[in-house]
Scaffold this motif. Structure first.
Motif, short mmCIF file in Angstrom:
data_model
loop_
_atom_site.label_atom_id
_atom_site.label_comp_id
_atom_site.label_asym_id
_atom_site.label_seq_id
_atom_site.Cartn_x
_atom_site.Cartn_y
_atom_site.Cartn_z
N ASN A 108 0.82 -1.22 0.00
CA ASN A 108 0.00 0.00 0.00
C ASN A 108 0.85 1.27 0.00
O ASN A 108 0.52 2.26 -0.66
N ARG A 109 1.97 1.23 0.71
CA ARG A 109 2.85 2.40 0.70
C ARG A 109 3.38 2.68 -0.70
O ARG A 109 3.42 3.84 -1.16
N LEU A 164 2.08 1.64 -3.62
CA LEU A 164 0.98 2.01 -4.51
C LEU A 164 0.62 3.49 -4.37
O LEU A 164 0.28 4.15 -5.36
N ASN A 165 0.70 3.99 -3.17
CA ASN A 165 0.28 5.37 -2.89
C ASN A 165 1.41 6.39 -3.02
O ASN A 165 1.17 7.59 -2.83
N ASN A 166 2.61 5.92 -3.34
CA ASN A 166 3.75 6.84 -3.39
C ASN A 166 4.58 6.68 -4.66
O ASN A 166 5.81 6.63 -4.62
N PRO A 211 2.39 2.71 -8.90
CA PRO A 211 1.02 2.18 -9.00
C PRO A 211 0.93 0.77 -9.58
O PRO A 211 -0.13 0.15 -9.48
N THR A 220 2.69 -1.79 -8.56
CA THR A 220 3.19 -2.75 -7.57
C THR A 220 2.13 -3.80 -7.25
O THR A 220 0.94 -3.53 -7.18
N ALA A 246 9.60 5.52 -0.89
CA ALA A 246 8.16 5.30 -1.01
C ALA A 246 7.65 4.29 0.01
O ALA A 246 6.53 4.39 0.51
N GLN A 264 8.87 3.95 2.90
CA GLN A 264 9.12 4.55 4.20
C GLN A 264 10.16 3.77 5.00
O GLN A 264 10.03 3.53 6.20
#
Length: 554
Positions: free
Chosen positions: A244-245, A247-249, A252, A254, A473, A475
């Motif tokens: 999710n990290r 995909l959102n950073n 897309p 992933t 991305a 983190q």
């Protein structure tokens, strides 16, 4: 049905004994009597016909004892073997040289389609019996023990490059050559592969002599056989949060990592014990479908031809004896290195044989994560950033970095980020025979000419930046970054690439060597271009397709 009036002191058990019936039979006929040892004097007891009367003990035959009634032959190992001497006395319809994913897939497909047809198939393996399953299915081969087992020089042959590799024109060549390794053993590298199985990107397949539609069909067949899915890492909190990290950073595309792992539970008597797939499962399927002869410790040295037709192979035993095995068709599945070596030593003509050698470039990073940011049970990490039209590499995250749940758990964990990059297919990268250096069998050793092109170096630089971006991305904190030795990626391919033009390809689109009837190749070496995806699924798909083409022509 007969009726018996019970005497004084009678029980259902005494009645059964008196009339020589089983107690189970009387209980089923007299459901009103629940205790076979209660007295039933005066009660009407239903008796079965005399045909249900239990035979005397002396009339019951003895059960078969396998130690007293021998089989036609016994197994000395966990798989049936045939001596090379016995093979030399037969003639086969097909000979398969090599038992990795390519050879295993061809064997399974031929046995599936030709069951009960009487076709004779021989399989020849240069190595010995090593393991009966993928090492990841064996509890004692975890940690660093797996590599201490598989890097044993008894099972490996190392080939060095003629020249070293530089990253840019201003950087001097490294002082030591790069090394590529061959593994010998029943099952080949499938015994220790990581089971990651993405498909090639359509942009790479577009250059091939096989249509995307046909490749997708054989990808689907192969994925079903190999139990490929994302179920192994699905619902693992570490994987889902990293996914999710990303995909959102900025990433897309992933997805969770596709892995050839049987995650079905053992139930209803169906045992699912081999989680991670290996070529030996192809052998298990083949044994259940048809018969074949398998020899180990027997090395195929040459392909034998006569007037453009394949007639068999020359095989050498460990004691250096030569045998001729007769066969109408031969499938070479010996590896990206050994298959062209056999062809070159056999004098098989072909300008492209051994050339267009490629693999994947590799950049590796270790990314640190604070475990306090995740739920208590981490699970494993398995995420894939795939190749795209713009991005000529993929990033594989975390697989094989098992996060064992320690109590208390560590405050931070390092996760592997590995980028695999596209390498150009160039005639200048090749394997060839070295006439000045022979092995113990008197066969010339291989030498490899390999270097990165300017385009390859540009992709490597993009991979470096890509891992940096992906770590941010996700983190995490990028602790280290290094350029991997291409010989340790184990994604070698291309030395017998398929194609239309004999000047630039070794086989035709069906996997048959140009100009030689009955001689086929089914291993990594036929893959025309590297792409960025792990190549095992593609090897199995192409090998299965070649087996179907063989049967159609046959």
């Amino acid at each position: 049905m007969r009726i018996y009036i019970a005497d004084i002191n009678d029980t259902l058990r005494t009645i059964a004994k008196k009339f020589n019936f089983s107690i189970e039979t009387l209980l089923s006929l007299n459901p009103n009597i629940t205790n076979p040892d209660h007295e039933v004097a005066g009660v009407q007891i239903c008796l079965p016909p005399d045909s249900h009367r239990s035979p005397p003990f002396s009339d019951i035959p003895n059960c078969a004892n396998p130690f007293l009634y021998p089989f036609e032959y016994y197994l000395d190992q966990w798989i049936p073997l045939t001596s090379i001497e016995e093979m030399a006395s037969k003639e086969y319809d097909f000979i398969i040289a090599g038992t990795g994913f390519g050879g295993g897939a061809v064997l399974w497909r031929l046995c599936e389609k030709w069951r009960n047809t009487g076709k004779r198939i021989a399989v020849i393996e240069a190595g010995d019996l090593v393991l009966p399953t993928n090492m990841n299915n064996i509890p004692t081969l975890n940690g660093d023990r797996n590599m201490r087992f598989f890097t044993n020089p008894k099972r490996w042959r190392t080939i060095s490059t003629v020249n070293s590799i530089s990253l840019d024109e201003s950087t001097p060549l490294k002082s030591s050559p790069y090394y590529f390794n061959e593994f010998f053993g029943l099952g080949g590298r499938s015994l220790f592969w990581g089971a990651v199985t993405p498909r090639m990107h359509p942009i790479d397949i577009a250059q091939w002599p096989v249509s995307l539609k046909e490749m997708n069909r054989y990808y689907t067949i192969s994925e079903q056989m190999m139990n490929v899915s994302t179920e192994y890492v699905k619902n693992s909190t570490f994987s889902e949060i990293l996914l999710n990290r990303l995909l959102n950073n900025g990433f897309p595309e992933t997805s969770l990592l596709p892995i050839a792992a049987d995650t079905q539970p053992t139930q209803f008597g169906n045992v699912h014990s081999n989680v991670f797939f290996s070529s030996l499962e192809f052998f298990a399927w083949a044994l259940s479908l048809s018969s074949f002869d398998l020899a180990v410790r027997a090395r195929v040295a040459k392909v034998l031809t006569d007037q453009g037709k394949t007639v068999g192979v020359e095989v050498m035993s460990r004691d250096k004896k030569k045998y001729h095995i007769k066969g109408k068709n031969v499938v070479l599945s010996a590896s990206t290195f050994e298959t062209p070596r056999i062809l070159l030593y056999s004098g098989i003509p072909g300008k492209a044989i051994g050339h267009y050698f490629t693999t994947h470039s590799r950049v590796e990073g270790m990314v640190n994560f604070l475990t306090a940011d995740f739920p208590e049970i981490l699970g494993t990490a398995g995420v894939l950033i795939p190749r795209t039209t713009e991005r000529e590499y993929q990033i594989q995250i975390g697989y094989n970095a098992y996060l064992y749940e320690l109590i208390p758990r560590a405050m931070q964990e390092d996760v592997w980020f590995g980028a695999s990059g596209v390498i150009e297919s160039r005639y200048e990268n090749y394997v060839s025979l070295n006439p000045d250096k022979v092995d113990d069998y008197g066969i010339p050793e291989l030498e490899i000419q390999f270097s990165y092109s300017l385009k390859d170096k540009e992709v490597i630089q993009q991979m470096i930046e890509g891992i940096k971006s992906a770590s941010v991305a996700a983190q995490g904190l990028l602790r280290s970054l290094c350029l991997g030795d291409p010989g340790l990626v184990y994604h070698d391919m291309g030395t017998c690439r398929m194609g239309i033009d004999p000047a630039t390809s070794a086989t035709n689109p069906d996997g048959q060597i140009h100009g030689i009837q009955g001689l086929y190749v089914a291993d990594n070496s036929v893959i025309p271009t590297s792409g960025a995806a792990n190549n095992t699924l593609t090897t199995v798909a192409l090998a299965t397709r070649t087996a179907d083409k063989i049967m159609k022509h046959f």
